[in-house]
Design a protein around this motif. Structure first.
Motif, PDB file in Angstrom:
ATOM      1  N   PRO A 113     -57.610   9.975 -79.531  1.00  0.00           N
ATOM      2  CA  PRO A 113     -56.913  11.211 -79.882  1.00  0.00           C
ATOM      3  C   PRO A 113     -56.467  11.240 -81.343  1.00  0.00           C
ATOM      4  O   PRO A 113     -55.820  10.304 -81.805  1.00  0.00           O
ATOM      5  CB  PRO A 113     -55.705  11.223 -78.945  1.00  0.00           C
ATOM      6  N   PRO A 114     -56.804  12.318 -82.066  1.00  0.00           N
ATOM      7  CA  PRO A 114     -56.395  12.441 -83.469  1.00  0.00           C
ATOM      8  C   PRO A 114     -54.976  12.984 -83.580  1.00  0.00           C
ATOM      9  O   PRO A 114     -54.756  14.132 -83.980  1.00  0.00           O
ATOM     10  CB  PRO A 114     -57.426  13.418 -84.037  1.00  0.00           C
ATOM     11  N   ILE A 115     -54.024  12.138 -83.206  1.00  0.00           N
ATOM     12  CA  ILE A 115     -52.629  12.566 -83.158  1.00  0.00           C
ATOM     13  C   ILE A 115     -51.736  11.332 -83.267  1.00  0.00           C
ATOM     14  O   ILE A 115     -52.102  10.255 -82.805  1.00  0.00           O
ATOM     15  CB  ILE A 115     -52.349  13.321 -81.826  1.00  0.00           C
ATOM     16  N   ALA A 116     -50.594  11.502 -83.907  1.00  0.00           N
ATOM     17  CA  ALA A 116     -49.589  10.444 -83.913  1.00  0.00           C
ATOM     18  C   ALA A 116     -48.687  10.662 -82.701  1.00  0.00           C
ATOM     19  O   ALA A 116     -48.203  11.771 -82.487  1.00  0.00           O
ATOM     20  CB  ALA A 116     -48.765  10.492 -85.196  1.00  0.00           C
ATOM     21  N   PRO A 117     -48.452   9.625 -81.908  1.00  0.00           N
ATOM     22  CA  PRO A 117     -47.517   9.794 -80.796  1.00  0.00           C
ATOM     23  C   PRO A 117     -46.136  10.181 -81.321  1.00  0.00           C
ATOM     24  O   PRO A 117     -45.805   9.943 -82.482  1.00  0.00           O
ATOM     25  CB  PRO A 117     -47.481   8.392 -80.157  1.00  0.00           C
ATOM     26  N   VAL A 145     -44.889   9.636 -86.322  1.00  0.00           N
ATOM     27  CA  VAL A 145     -44.135   9.138 -85.164  1.00  0.00           C
ATOM     28  C   VAL A 145     -42.647   9.380 -85.429  1.00  0.00           C
ATOM     29  O   VAL A 145     -42.151   9.098 -86.514  1.00  0.00           O
ATOM     30  CB  VAL A 145     -44.439   7.641 -84.919  1.00  0.00           C
ATOM     31  N   ARG A 146     -41.959   9.904 -84.425  1.00  0.00           N
ATOM     32  CA  ARG A 146     -40.549  10.284 -84.609  1.00  0.00           C
ATOM     33  C   ARG A 146     -39.573   9.167 -84.267  1.00  0.00           C
ATOM     34  O   ARG A 146     -38.480   9.104 -84.813  1.00  0.00           O
ATOM     35  CB  ARG A 146     -40.264  11.522 -83.765  1.00  0.00           C
ATOM     36  N   LEU A 147     -39.949   8.288 -83.322  1.00  0.00           N
ATOM     37  CA  LEU A 147     -39.077   7.205 -82.885  1.00  0.00           C
ATOM     38  C   LEU A 147     -39.946   6.034 -82.459  1.00  0.00           C
ATOM     39  O   LEU A 147     -40.951   6.217 -81.771  1.00  0.00           O
ATOM     40  CB  LEU A 147     -38.206   7.670 -81.703  1.00  0.00           C
ATOM     41  N   GLY A 148     -39.553   4.832 -82.891  1.00  0.00           N
ATOM     42  CA  GLY A 148     -40.299   3.638 -82.505  1.00  0.00           C
ATOM     43  C   GLY A 148     -39.373   2.458 -82.298  1.00  0.00           C
ATOM     44  O   GLY A 148     -38.368   2.312 -83.004  1.00  0.00           O
TER      45      GLY A 148
END
Length: 195
Positions: A113-117, A145-148
């Motif tokens: 998938p061409p997407i950042a989780p 990515v918003r939170l990791g």
């Protein structure tokens, strides 16, 4: 068997296309391959039992929360995401908000998938170099990515990465909040047993 650090192959002058990288992974399923934003291929060794168990536990907890809220999709460490900054990465666990996932075409969802989780978990195993994982977390943030959460059993701590903020380090045990990314999600983490 002696555990070793990941093998890094500098292919940035070869310029593998997305399809070539996909085919490389497809034809070598026994390899756990990633590619960073600079084009370096990273071949990682399998994790041990304790790391695999912890990874599964976190995915179960995240999955239970997601089944109750129906806010997104959960992904295991076998999923490679094609990040906007060029890396092709597979977090130990990932979550993507539903509308963002549904905006992808069926073909995009089928391959890498061409997407950042929106959210990722990385768990440092005995073979992982901390600095390399911290660079990977930074690459996630730069890609959207918003939170990791980076779990570091060797130092009994977790690093929390958020968009636009300095990383936060918490000692274990602790309880983590999904904040506004995963509303209502909490994960209580005990001290780790050494791998």
């Amino acid at each position: 068997m002696e555990l070793t650090s990941p093998l890094k192959l500098d292919f940035n002058h070869v310029h593998l296309t997305d399809e070539q990288f996909y085919q490389l992974c497809l034809h070598n399923p026994e390899w756990n391959i990633e590619q960073n934003a600079e084009g370096v291929l990273i071949v990682m060794s399998p994790v041990g039992g304790e790391s695999g168990k912890r990874e599964a536990d976190y995915i179960i907890d995240l999955g239970i929360w997601n089944r109750q809220t129906r806010l997104g999709e959960i992904f295991s460490s076998s999923t490679i995401f094609k990040l906007p900054k060029g890396g092709k990465r597979s977090p130990d666990a990932a979550w993507v908000e539903s509308s963002r996932w549904q905006a992808l075409t069926p073909d995009q969802r089928k391959k890498f998938p061409p997407i950042a989780p929106d959210f990722v978990i990385e768990l440092r195993s005995a073979t992982d170099d901390l600095k390399t994982l911290q660079e990977k977390m930074q690459e996630y943030l730069e890609s959207g990515v918003r939170l990791g959460w980076l779990f570091n059993p060797q130092d009994q701590q977790v690093e929390i990465y958020r968009q636009g903020q300095e990383k936060e380090v918490q000692p274990l045990p602790t309880t983590l909040s999904g904040e506004d990314v995963l509303p209502g999600f909490e994960l209580t983490v005990d001290r780790f047993i050494d791998d």
